[in-house]
Design a protein around this motif. Structure first.
Motif, PDB file in Angstrom:
ATOM      1  N   ARG A 200      44.269  45.948  45.074  1.00  0.00           N
ATOM      2  CA  ARG A 200      44.713  46.710  44.542  1.00  0.00           C
ATOM      3  C   ARG A 200      44.400  48.207  44.722  1.00  0.00           C
ATOM      4  N   HIS A 201      43.253  48.393  44.688  1.00  0.00           N
ATOM      5  CA  HIS A 201      42.454  49.812  44.668  1.00  0.00           C
ATOM      6  C   HIS A 201      42.148  50.258  46.127  1.00  0.00           C
ATOM      7  N   PHE A 204      45.629  47.855  49.345  1.00  0.00           N
ATOM      8  CA  PHE A 204      47.462  48.414  49.168  1.00  0.00           C
ATOM      9  C   PHE A 204      47.220  49.783  49.151  1.00  0.00           C
ATOM     10  N   PRO A 205      46.616  50.773  48.658  1.00  0.00           N
ATOM     11  CA  PRO A 205      46.747  52.266  48.862  1.00  0.00           C
ATOM     12  C   PRO A 205      46.646  52.570  50.416  1.00  0.00           C
ATOM     13  N   LEU A 206      45.802  51.932  51.054  1.00  0.00           N
ATOM     14  CA  LEU A 206      45.703  52.257  52.741  1.00  0.00           C
ATOM     15  C   LEU A 206      46.883  51.697  53.322  1.00  0.00           C
ATOM     16  N   ALA A 208      49.707  51.795  52.734  1.00  0.00           N
ATOM     17  CA  ALA A 208      51.056  52.775  52.578  1.00  0.00           C
ATOM     18  C   ALA A 208      51.897  53.223  53.772  1.00  0.00           C
ATOM     19  N   ARG A 285      53.242  58.838  49.020  1.00  0.00           N
ATOM     20  CA  ARG A 285      52.092  58.066  48.385  1.00  0.00           C
ATOM     21  C   ARG A 285      51.042  57.560  49.688  1.00  0.00           C
ATOM     22  N   GLU A 286      51.488  57.869  51.032  1.00  0.00           N
ATOM     23  CA  GLU A 286      50.670  57.568  51.991  1.00  0.00           C
ATOM     24  C   GLU A 286      49.130  58.115  52.085  1.00  0.00           C
ATOM     25  N   VAL A 287      48.304  57.386  52.403  1.00  0.00           N
ATOM     26  CA  VAL A 287      46.834  57.847  52.484  1.00  0.00           C
ATOM     27  C   VAL A 287      46.723  58.240  54.012  1.00  0.00           C
TER      28      VAL A 287
END
Length: 289
Positions: A200-201, A204-206, A208, A285-287
């Motif tokens: 989740r942290h 998933f963010p990476l 994007a 929201r892309e990192v």
């Protein structure tokens, strides 16, 4: 010096000519023919302005097909990405034979849609494999004619498309997961994060950028759907699975070329608006790694 600057342009010229003749020119021609009365019953083509569009929206058939197309696109986009992400997470873990499983799940997307249509037509028959399996489990109340029942036919077609292309989505997610620096996941393990918190942290963010690619591709592909629907139901029963491209196909089959082209222009505009809107939201929201 002037020749050196022009050299790359000369190399691009063949590509630009092919792109212009096979895409730009037909697209512009489509906009032109959509404001004419071009059909098989007339000897000459006359300019009629937006009359074709008025007729389209007055009839209501296009809006019905558009509704089915949007429902189909939402189902396929959500389920295909959910399943593809789940497979990618499992097949990037330390599971035995993961490369074989990757190949197996990816294989359906390289098969002909016509073949997929024949296979799922047999599966969805009233006496087909799916209903026999449900009877074996004692779930006779769930059996139905999956392609002949207007209430479930569109969902049945969606399931076939999800099965075919989830492996393609999975492959993009796997590539994204393998690009995540190991230091980040190892640091989260040292910090005592559980697997689900890590997904989740951290993961998933990476993911994007991969998520953006998959959502846009599945969204555009499902809004343009034709072959899967045509192979399984041809828009039936009745018009329960009629999507925009099967509606356009029917118009061209009837010789109503301008009418069908106007419907195609409407689909083009809808896809462009939805795709650009989704892209602008997802890009935020892309990192950056």
């Amino acid at each position: 010096m002037h020749i050196r600057k022009m050299y790359p342009l000369w190399l691009l010229l063949p590509v630009l000519l092919i792109y212009g003749s096979l895409y730009i020119f037909p697209t512009l021609s489509g906009f032109y023919y959509s404001v004419t009365d071009w059909n098989i019953y007339k000897e000459s083509i006359q300019f009629v302005g937006i009359q074709q569009y008025k007729d389209l929206f007055a009839a209501g058939d296009l809006m019905n097909a558009m509704k089915h197309t949007v429902i189909y696109a939402v189902i396929v986009t959500i389920m295909q990405n959910g399943l593809g992400l789940g497979l990618a997470l499992v097949l990037t873990s330390r599971i035995a034979g993961r490369n074989w499983f990757r190949t197996i799940f990816f294989l359906p997307c390289v098969l002909s849609t016509l073949i997929i249509g024949y296979v799922f037509s047999a599966i969805y028959q009233p006496e087909g494999i799916l209903n026999e399996f449900l009877r074996f489990l004692g779930l006779d109340f769930m059996t139905t004619d999956w392609l002949g029942n207007a209430d479930v036919a569109l969902y049945s077609i969606s399931a076939a498309n999800i099965w075919q292309y989830s492996g393609f989505t999975m492959a993009i997610y796997i590539a994204g997961i393998l690009m995540i620096p190991k230091e980040l996941t190892e640091a989260s393990i040292i910090d005592g994060s559980s697997y689900f918190k890590r997904v989740r942290h951290v993961i998933f963010p990476l993911l994007a950028p991969s998520f953006t690619i998959n959502v846009i591709l599945s969204l555009i592909g499902s809004l343009k759907v034709f072959d899967t629907v045509f192979a399984l139901t041809s828009g039936g029963p009745g018009d329960a699975t009629e999507v925009v491209n099967t509606y356009i196909f029917d118009q061209f089959s009837d010789g109503m070329y301008a009418y069908g082209t106007a419907a195609n222009v409407c689909l083009f505009i809808v896809i462009a608006v939805i795709s650009f809107a989704a892209l602008s939201v997802l890009r935020k929201r892309e990192v950056q790694l």
